[in-house]
Design an enzyme around this catalytic site. Structure first.
Site, PDB file in Angstrom:
ATOM      1  N   ARG A  13       5.825  12.352  -2.644  1.00 54.18           N
ATOM      2  CA  ARG A  13       5.951  12.884  -1.276  1.00 54.18           C
ATOM      3  C   ARG A  13       7.094  12.181  -0.552  1.00 54.18           C
ATOM      4  NH1 ARG A  13       0.119  11.815   0.486  1.00 54.18           N
ATOM      5  NH2 ARG A  13      -0.333  11.710  -1.736  1.00 54.18           N
ATOM      6  N   ASN A  17       7.895  -5.981  -1.333  1.00 55.82           N
ATOM      7  CA  ASN A  17       7.928  -4.830  -0.430  1.00 55.82           C
ATOM      8  C   ASN A  17       6.499  -4.705   0.097  1.00 55.82           C
ATOM      9  OD1 ASN A  17       7.938  -2.465   0.944  1.00 55.82           O
ATOM     10  ND2 ASN A  17       9.055  -1.289  -0.606  1.00 55.82           N
ATOM     11  N   TYR A  75      12.002   8.186   0.739  1.00 52.04           N
ATOM     12  CA  TYR A  75      11.775   7.149  -0.285  1.00 52.04           C
ATOM     13  C   TYR A  75      12.399   7.462  -1.645  1.00 52.04           C
ATOM     14  CZ  TYR A  75       8.386   5.591   3.179  1.00 52.04           C
ATOM     15  OH  TYR A  75       7.799   5.152   4.338  1.00 52.04           O
ATOM     16  N   HIS A 114      12.751  -3.312   1.407  1.00 53.00           N
ATOM     17  CA  HIS A 114      12.268  -1.978   1.801  1.00 53.00           C
ATOM     18  C   HIS A 114      13.188  -0.915   1.218  1.00 53.00           C
ATOM     19  CE1 HIS A 114       9.491  -3.820   4.544  1.00 53.00           C
ATOM     20  NE2 HIS A 114      10.472  -4.606   4.926  1.00 53.00           N
ATOM     21  N   LEU A 115      12.590   0.173   0.780  1.00 45.89           N
ATOM     22  CA  LEU A 115      13.381   1.297   0.284  1.00 45.89           C
ATOM     23  C   LEU A 115      14.196   1.921   1.414  1.00 45.89           C
ATOM     24  CD1 LEU A 115      10.363   2.675  -1.649  1.00 45.89           C
ATOM     25  CD2 LEU A 115      12.533   2.237  -2.800  1.00 45.89           C
ATOM     26  N   SER A 116      13.523   2.155   2.532  1.00 43.88           N
ATOM     27  CA  SER A 116      14.167   2.820   3.666  1.00 43.88           C
ATOM     28  C   SER A 116      14.771   1.785   4.607  1.00 43.88           C
ATOM     29  CB  SER A 116      13.142   3.676   4.409  1.00 43.88           C
ATOM     30  OG  SER A 116      12.109   2.852   4.941  1.00 43.88           O
ATOM     31  N   HIS A 173       4.401  -4.763   8.903  1.00 41.73           N
ATOM     32  CA  HIS A 173       4.350  -4.657  10.366  1.00 41.73           C
ATOM     33  C   HIS A 173       3.029  -5.134  10.950  1.00 41.73           C
ATOM     34  CE1 HIS A 173       7.714  -2.226   9.142  1.00 41.73           C
ATOM     35  NE2 HIS A 173       6.912  -1.342   8.556  1.00 41.73           N
ATOM     36  N   ARG A 224       8.302   0.167  13.189  1.00 40.66           N
ATOM     37  CA  ARG A 224       8.743  -0.377  11.900  1.00 40.66           C
ATOM     38  C   ARG A 224       9.848  -1.422  12.062  1.00 40.66           C
ATOM     39  NH1 ARG A 224       6.320   3.099   8.076  1.00 40.66           N
ATOM     40  NH2 ARG A 224       6.058   5.187   8.950  1.00 40.66           N
ATOM     41  N   ARG A 251      14.261   3.881  11.769  1.00 41.87           N
ATOM     42  CA  ARG A 251      13.041   4.687  11.836  1.00 41.87           C
ATOM     43  C   ARG A 251      12.270   4.381  13.129  1.00 41.87           C
ATOM     44  NH1 ARG A 251      10.020   4.400   6.291  1.00 41.87           N
ATOM     45  NH2 ARG A 251       9.015   6.232   7.213  1.00 41.87           N
ATOM     46  N   ALA A 272       3.433  -0.997   4.610  1.00 44.97           N
ATOM     47  CA  ALA A 272       2.965  -1.011   6.008  1.00 44.97           C
ATOM     48  C   ALA A 272       2.472  -2.386   6.447  1.00 44.97           C
ATOM     49  CB  ALA A 272       1.862   0.031   6.191  1.00 44.97           C
ATOM     50  N   GLU A 312      12.387 -10.135   1.152  1.00 42.59           N
ATOM     51  CA  GLU A 312      11.652  -8.966   1.673  1.00 42.59           C
ATOM     52  C   GLU A 312      12.498  -7.732   1.374  1.00 42.59           C
ATOM     53  OE1 GLU A 312      10.893  -9.182   5.894  1.00 42.59           O
ATOM     54  OE2 GLU A 312      10.466  -7.024   5.996  1.00 42.59           O
ATOM     55  N   PRO A 344       0.788  -1.232   0.000  1.00 48.00           N
ATOM     56  CA  PRO A 344       0.000   0.000   0.000  1.00 48.00           C
ATOM     57  C   PRO A 344       0.824   1.288   0.000  1.00 48.00           C
ATOM     58  CG  PRO A 344      -0.129  -1.113   2.125  1.00 48.00           C
ATOM     59  CD  PRO A 344       0.517  -2.063   1.170  1.00 48.00           C
ATOM     60  N   ASN A 345       0.311   2.227  -0.758  1.00 45.12           N
ATOM     61  CA  ASN A 345       0.841   3.594  -0.873  1.00 45.12           C
ATOM     62  C   ASN A 345       2.120   3.703  -1.698  1.00 45.12           C
ATOM     63  OD1 ASN A 345      -1.197   4.964   0.721  1.00 45.12           O
ATOM     64  ND2 ASN A 345      -0.347   3.856   2.471  1.00 45.12           N
TER      65      ASN A 345
HETATM   66  O1  CA2 Z   1      10.827   1.560   3.189  1.00 41.68           O
HETATM   67  C1  CA2 Z   1       9.925   0.910   2.656  1.00 41.68           C
HETATM   68  O2  CA2 Z   1       9.991   0.455   1.510  1.00 41.68           O
HETATM   69  C2  CA2 Z   1       8.622   0.677   3.427  1.00 41.68           C
HETATM   70  O3  CA2 Z   1       8.154  -0.645   3.114  1.00 41.68           O
HETATM   71  C3  CA2 Z   1       7.650   1.727   2.917  1.00 41.68           C
HETATM   72  C4  CA2 Z   1       6.307   1.740   3.664  1.00 41.68           C
HETATM   73  C5  CA2 Z   1       6.525   1.763   5.171  1.00 41.68           C
HETATM   74  O4  CA2 Z   1       5.268   1.631   5.827  1.00 41.68           O
HETATM   75  C6  CA2 Z   1       7.461   0.664   5.639  1.00 41.68           C
HETATM   76  O5  CA2 Z   1       7.639   0.787   7.026  1.00 41.68           O
HETATM   77  C7  CA2 Z   1       8.789   0.761   4.929  1.00 41.68           C
HETATM   78  C8  CA2 Z   1       5.485   2.979   3.264  1.00 41.68           C
HETATM   79  C9  CA2 Z   1       5.209   3.099   1.809  1.00 41.68           C
HETATM   80  C10 CA2 Z   1       4.534   4.423   1.567  1.00 41.68           C
HETATM   81  O6  CA2 Z   1       5.172   5.040   0.470  1.00 41.68           O
HETATM   82  C11 CA2 Z   1       4.936   6.355   0.244  1.00 41.68           C
HETATM   83  C12 CA2 Z   1       5.686   6.941  -0.742  1.00 41.68           C
HETATM   84  C13 CA2 Z   1       5.526   8.257  -1.029  1.00 41.68           C
HETATM   85  C14 CA2 Z   1       4.595   9.008  -0.369  1.00 41.68           C
HETATM   86  C15 CA2 Z   1       3.836   8.437   0.605  1.00 41.68           C
HETATM   87  C16 CA2 Z   1       3.997   7.097   0.912  1.00 41.68           C
END
Ligand code: CA2
Length: 149
Positions: free
Chosen positions: A18, A74, A23, A100-102, A80, A111, A107, A77, A98, A10-11
């Site tokens: 953003r 990936n 990210y 993740h970008l970040s 978690h 997370r 964080r 959210a 698995e 999601p997202n």
């Molecule tokens: O770091 C990652 O790839 C995450 O999986 C990204 C998730 C976050 O909940 C995980 O803890 C780590 C969030 C993805 C939301 O991506 C956005 C990108 C741009 C603007 C808003 C949200």
């Protein structure tokens, strides 16, 4: 040719719009193109998807059983929170990475826990969009190692 399913939760469709400091500036479509190009270079066939729906991700994982050689996920959210995605991945008999970008460990503490990590062959996080290419290299090695046995 190895078939690799890349799932995004999601997202992640909002990437590049953003929070670039977390990210990066690339959109999910940019990343999909890079994965397609890198996949060709290393001889893998890429199926790249994103969904905001937990159920749809579960459906895709179930459908992948027997038809995919490796999964890169990936879960965003859902990493978690989702026992449903964990249970679906447990039923699939192929390497799982698995991603993740970040760096989720630098964080918020919520997370730091992942439902997925215990059943993944490996976890890549903190390398931004480049992590997708690292994951492709890693999974293609796991898939070819598996085929040797
Ligand atoms: O770091 C990652 O790839 C995450 O999986 C990204 C998730 C976050 O909940 C995980 O803890 C780590 C969030 C993805 C939301 O991506 C956005 C990108 C741009 C603007 C808003 C949200």
């Amino acid at each position: 040719m190895a078939r690799i399913l890349i799932l995004n939760g999601p997202n992640l469709n909002l990437l590049g719009t953003r929070e670039p400091e977390i990210y990066g500036h690339e959109s999910l479509e940019d990343i999909e193109i890079k994965c397609g190009n890198h996949g060709k270079a290393i001889g893998t066939d890429i199926d790249f998807r994103q969904s905001n729906s937990e159920g749809e991700l579960v459906d895709w994982i179930q459908a992948a059983a027997g038809s995919t050689d490796g999964i890169i996920i990936n879960p965003a959210a859902y990493t978690h929170t989702s026992i449903a995605i964990l249970d679906a991945l447990k039923q699939v008999d192929c390497p799982i990475i698995e991603l993740h970008l970040s760096n989720i460990f630098s964080r918020e503490t919520f997370r730091h826990h992942s439902y997925i990590s215990p059943i993944a062959n490996g976890v890549i996080c903190g390398f931004g969009a480049h992590g997708y290419l690292l994951a492709l290299d890693a999974i293609s090695r796991l898939v070819s190692d598996k085929k040797e046995f």
